[in-house]
Scaffold this active site. Structure first.
Site, PDB file in Angstrom:
ATOM      1  N   ASP A  32     -51.857  -1.876  22.196  1.00  0.00           N
ATOM      2  CA  ASP A  32     -51.929  -2.364  20.813  1.00  0.00           C
ATOM      3  C   ASP A  32     -52.236  -1.246  19.824  1.00  0.00           C
ATOM      4  O   ASP A  32     -52.787  -1.500  18.749  1.00  0.00           O
ATOM      5  CB  ASP A  32     -53.020  -3.433  20.703  1.00  0.00           C
ATOM      6  CG  ASP A  32     -54.407  -2.890  21.048  1.00  0.00           C
ATOM      7  OD1 ASP A  32     -54.492  -2.052  21.966  1.00  0.00           O
ATOM      8  OD2 ASP A  32     -55.387  -3.302  20.416  1.00  0.00           O
ATOM      9  N   LYS A  63     -57.496  -9.767  19.903  1.00  0.00           N
ATOM     10  CA  LYS A  63     -58.471  -8.697  20.111  1.00  0.00           C
ATOM     11  C   LYS A  63     -59.018  -8.208  18.776  1.00  0.00           C
ATOM     12  O   LYS A  63     -58.286  -8.098  17.793  1.00  0.00           O
ATOM     13  CB  LYS A  63     -57.824  -7.518  20.839  1.00  0.00           C
ATOM     14  CG  LYS A  63     -58.855  -6.512  21.332  1.00  0.00           C
ATOM     15  CD  LYS A  63     -58.290  -5.125  21.498  1.00  0.00           C
ATOM     16  CE  LYS A  63     -58.349  -4.350  20.191  1.00  0.00           C
ATOM     17  NZ  LYS A  63     -58.126  -2.907  20.376  1.00  0.00           N
ATOM     18  N   GLU A  76     -64.753  -7.257  21.289  1.00  0.00           N
ATOM     19  CA  GLU A  76     -64.888  -5.839  21.638  1.00  0.00           C
ATOM     20  C   GLU A  76     -65.882  -5.121  20.724  1.00  0.00           C
ATOM     21  O   GLU A  76     -65.515  -4.634  19.655  1.00  0.00           O
ATOM     22  CB  GLU A  76     -63.521  -5.131  21.559  1.00  0.00           C
ATOM     23  CG  GLU A  76     -63.602  -3.660  21.970  1.00  0.00           C
ATOM     24  CD  GLU A  76     -62.256  -2.931  21.926  1.00  0.00           C
ATOM     25  OE1 GLU A  76     -61.240  -3.549  21.546  1.00  0.00           O
ATOM     26  OE2 GLU A  76     -62.229  -1.740  22.263  1.00  0.00           O
ATOM     27  N   GLU A 106     -67.510  -1.881  20.580  1.00  0.00           N
ATOM     28  CA  GLU A 106     -67.500  -0.587  21.282  1.00  0.00           C
ATOM     29  C   GLU A 106     -68.582   0.344  20.745  1.00  0.00           C
ATOM     30  O   GLU A 106     -68.578   0.692  19.564  1.00  0.00           O
ATOM     31  CB  GLU A 106     -66.138   0.124  21.144  1.00  0.00           C
ATOM     32  CG  GLU A 106     -66.189   1.491  21.849  1.00  0.00           C
ATOM     33  CD  GLU A 106     -64.882   2.280  21.891  1.00  0.00           C
ATOM     34  OE1 GLU A 106     -63.870   1.809  21.337  1.00  0.00           O
ATOM     35  OE2 GLU A 106     -64.895   3.376  22.491  1.00  0.00           O
ATOM     36  N   LYS A 113     -64.940  -7.193  25.909  1.00  0.00           N
ATOM     37  CA  LYS A 113     -64.373  -5.858  26.155  1.00  0.00           C
ATOM     38  C   LYS A 113     -65.397  -4.828  25.671  1.00  0.00           C
ATOM     39  O   LYS A 113     -65.356  -4.391  24.525  1.00  0.00           O
ATOM     40  CB  LYS A 113     -63.045  -5.714  25.401  1.00  0.00           C
ATOM     41  CG  LYS A 113     -62.411  -4.330  25.489  1.00  0.00           C
ATOM     42  CD  LYS A 113     -60.956  -4.323  25.072  1.00  0.00           C
ATOM     43  CE  LYS A 113     -60.405  -2.916  25.016  1.00  0.00           C
ATOM     44  NZ  LYS A 113     -58.954  -2.845  24.912  1.00  0.00           N
ATOM     45  N   SER A 120     -59.480  -3.232  30.455  1.00  0.00           N
ATOM     46  CA  SER A 120     -58.555  -3.438  29.338  1.00  0.00           C
ATOM     47  C   SER A 120     -58.335  -2.051  28.753  1.00  0.00           C
ATOM     48  O   SER A 120     -58.858  -1.714  27.693  1.00  0.00           O
ATOM     49  CB  SER A 120     -59.160  -4.385  28.296  1.00  0.00           C
ATOM     50  OG  SER A 120     -58.305  -4.473  27.173  1.00  0.00           O
ATOM     51  N   TYR A 169     -60.309   4.445  14.386  1.00  0.00           N
ATOM     52  CA  TYR A 169     -59.177   3.740  13.794  1.00  0.00           C
ATOM     53  C   TYR A 169     -58.706   2.630  14.704  1.00  0.00           C
ATOM     54  O   TYR A 169     -59.042   2.582  15.873  1.00  0.00           O
ATOM     55  CB  TYR A 169     -58.020   4.713  13.531  1.00  0.00           C
ATOM     56  CG  TYR A 169     -57.901   5.806  14.536  1.00  0.00           C
ATOM     57  CD1 TYR A 169     -57.277   5.577  15.751  1.00  0.00           C
ATOM     58  CD2 TYR A 169     -58.470   7.063  14.302  1.00  0.00           C
ATOM     59  CE1 TYR A 169     -57.187   6.579  16.691  1.00  0.00           C
ATOM     60  CE2 TYR A 169     -58.380   8.051  15.244  1.00  0.00           C
ATOM     61  CZ  TYR A 169     -57.743   7.816  16.431  1.00  0.00           C
ATOM     62  OH  TYR A 169     -57.667   8.810  17.369  1.00  0.00           O
TER      63      TYR A 169
HETATM   64  O1  LIG Z   1     -60.474   3.205  24.811  1.00  0.00           O
HETATM   65  P1  LIG Z   1     -59.082   2.814  25.221  1.00  0.00           P
HETATM   66  O2  LIG Z   1     -59.061   2.178  26.575  1.00  0.00           O
HETATM   67  O3  LIG Z   1     -58.084   3.926  25.072  1.00  0.00           O
HETATM   68  O4  LIG Z   1     -58.568   1.716  24.172  1.00  0.00           O
HETATM   69  C1  LIG Z   1     -59.341   0.627  23.815  1.00  0.00           C
HETATM   70  C2  LIG Z   1     -58.809   0.051  22.517  1.00  0.00           C
HETATM   71  O5  LIG Z   1     -59.525  -1.104  22.174  1.00  0.00           O
HETATM   72  O6  LIG Z   1     -58.950   0.983  21.478  1.00  0.00           O
HETATM   73  C3  LIG Z   1     -57.699   1.277  20.893  1.00  0.00           C
HETATM   74  C4  LIG Z   1     -57.799   1.515  19.407  1.00  0.00           C
HETATM   75  O7  LIG Z   1     -58.058   0.320  18.706  1.00  0.00           O
HETATM   76  C5  LIG Z   1     -56.824   0.143  21.260  1.00  0.00           C
HETATM   77  O8  LIG Z   1     -55.500   0.557  21.314  1.00  0.00           O
HETATM   78  C6  LIG Z   1     -57.328  -0.300  22.598  1.00  0.00           C
HETATM   79  O9  LIG Z   1     -57.141  -1.685  22.801  1.00  0.00           O
END
Ligand SMILES: O=P(O)(O)OC[C@@]1(O)O[C@H](CO)[C@@H](O)[C@@H]1O
Length: 364
Positions: free
Chosen positions: A34, A147, A188, A190, A230, A301, A364
């Protein structure tokens, strides 16, 4: 406080929990394909390919037309808006190609960060305006999950309680709107790996963030059985000089999850956060072998950690289709094994798979 206004009917709940369970059944995980146009541009720049709609389409066509046996490892694919409406060279919609393989189609719903004034450059995520209408349209167009990625940073005074609360609330509002429209929300939050903090500090922060997220989800009457989480794995900051083993990462990660994530959540699908492909697989394997109670499926994911070798093998050339699909399949199978604690590192991984995929301030 009486339970007078049920948020969802029992039919809606059944549909949501079945979708969530399908995505993470039998060691399956999610391909996060995505990347927004800008993020995909960064990926393509690394392999010296121009960031055009056609090049983005071609790479994704190669991934999605891989052998059907991919459905043993990949239960869901997250798409960006552009990709949901793109077709393969025969004119077939990507989303139909995925569905015919038995893979659940998801859609990125967040719309980027906005600054939180008065904080140390912290952000909240935009995209709530008109979200219900967008979800309804995406559901009609074949998506079954969404997401939303919130970004928290470890730094001086960060994450602030404002950033934690604001992002938790936005995630919960998004999750509620998704469920009203029949989409399983991937939640998510993060905690990005920028910084020199140690493993213990990341665990402390991750616990605070997840505790706030689950309080907000409960406040917003979100049906947990119809969600997926996530999160980041608990790791030391990218600039930390102390190195930790996969077993240490696993223990810190599962401890944090065990303290904060209700057992009603069917699956936890980690993001790869800039880890190398091989580290992301080894850590996931160790997480599944961790000797603590694990009431949820613990899967993946991954964006970068599922696509880096494939991108390198492709290099923008149609002639490399077979090698690209083999590289993608290899990582998908390895992560499926890791999601069941059955991955055996053979030592024969290519150079790309051990390269760090870290991007500073990946906001981003
Ligand atoms: O950390 P990764 O596994 O590369 O990506 C995690 C993620 O949430 O971050 C990206 C940016 O929004 C998305 O493309 C992807 O779904």
């Amino acid at each position: 406080m009486a339970y007078r206004f049920p948020a969802l009917t029992s039919e809606q709940k059944k549909e949501l929990s079945e979708i969530a369970q399908r995505i993470v059944a039998h060691g399956k995980g999610i391909l996060a394909a995505d990347e927004s146009v800008g993020t995909m541009g960064n990926r393509l720049q690394r392999i010296k390919v121009e960031n055009t709609e056609e090049n983005r389409r071609q790479f994704r066509e190669i991934l999605f037309t891989v052998d059907t046996s991919i459905n043993q490892s990949i239960g869901g694919v997250i798409l960006f808006h552009e990709t949901l409406y793109q077709k393969d060279s025969q004119g077939k919609l990507f989303r139909n190609i995925l569905k015919e393989k038995g893979i659940v189609v998801g859609i990125k719903l967040d719309q980027g960060g906005a600054p939180l004034a008065g904080t140390n450059k912290e952000t909240t995520i935009q995209g709530l305006d008109g979200l219900s209408e967008r979800c309804a349209q995406y559901k009609r167009d074949g998506a079954d999950f969404g997401k939303w990625r919130a970004v928290l940073r470890i730094d001086n005074q960060c994450p602030s309680s404002l950033a934690i609360q604001e992002n938790a609330n936005a995630l919960a509002r998004y999750a509620s709107i998704c469920q009203q429209n029949g989409l399983v929300p991937i939640v998510e939050p993060e905690v990005i790996p920028d910084g020199d903090h140690d493993l213990e500090h990341c665990q402390y922060v991750t616990e605070k963030v997840l505790a706030a997220v689950y309080k907000a989800l409960n406040d917003h009457h979100v049906y947990l059985e119809g969600t997926l989480l996530k999160p980041n794995m608990v790791t030391a900051g990218h600039a930390c000089t102390k190195k930790y083993t996969p077993e240490q990462v696993a223990m810190a990660t599962v401890t944090a999850l065990h303290r904060t994530v209700p057992a009603a959540v069917p699956g936890i699908c980690f993001l790869s956060g800039g880890m190398s492909e091989e580290d992301a697989t080894l850590n996931l394997n160790a997480i599944n072998l961790c000797p603590l109670p694990k009431p949820w499926k613990l899967s993946f994911s991954y964006g970068r950690a599922l696509q880096a070798s494939a991108l390198a093998a492709w290099g923008g050339k149609a002639a490399n289709k077979k090698a690209t699909q083999e590289a993608f399949m290899k990582r998908a199978v390895a992560n499926c094994q890791a999601a069941q604690g059955q991955y055996v590192h053979t030592g024969s991984s290519g150079t790309t798979s051990t390269q760090s995929l870290f991007t500073a301030c990946y906001t981003y």
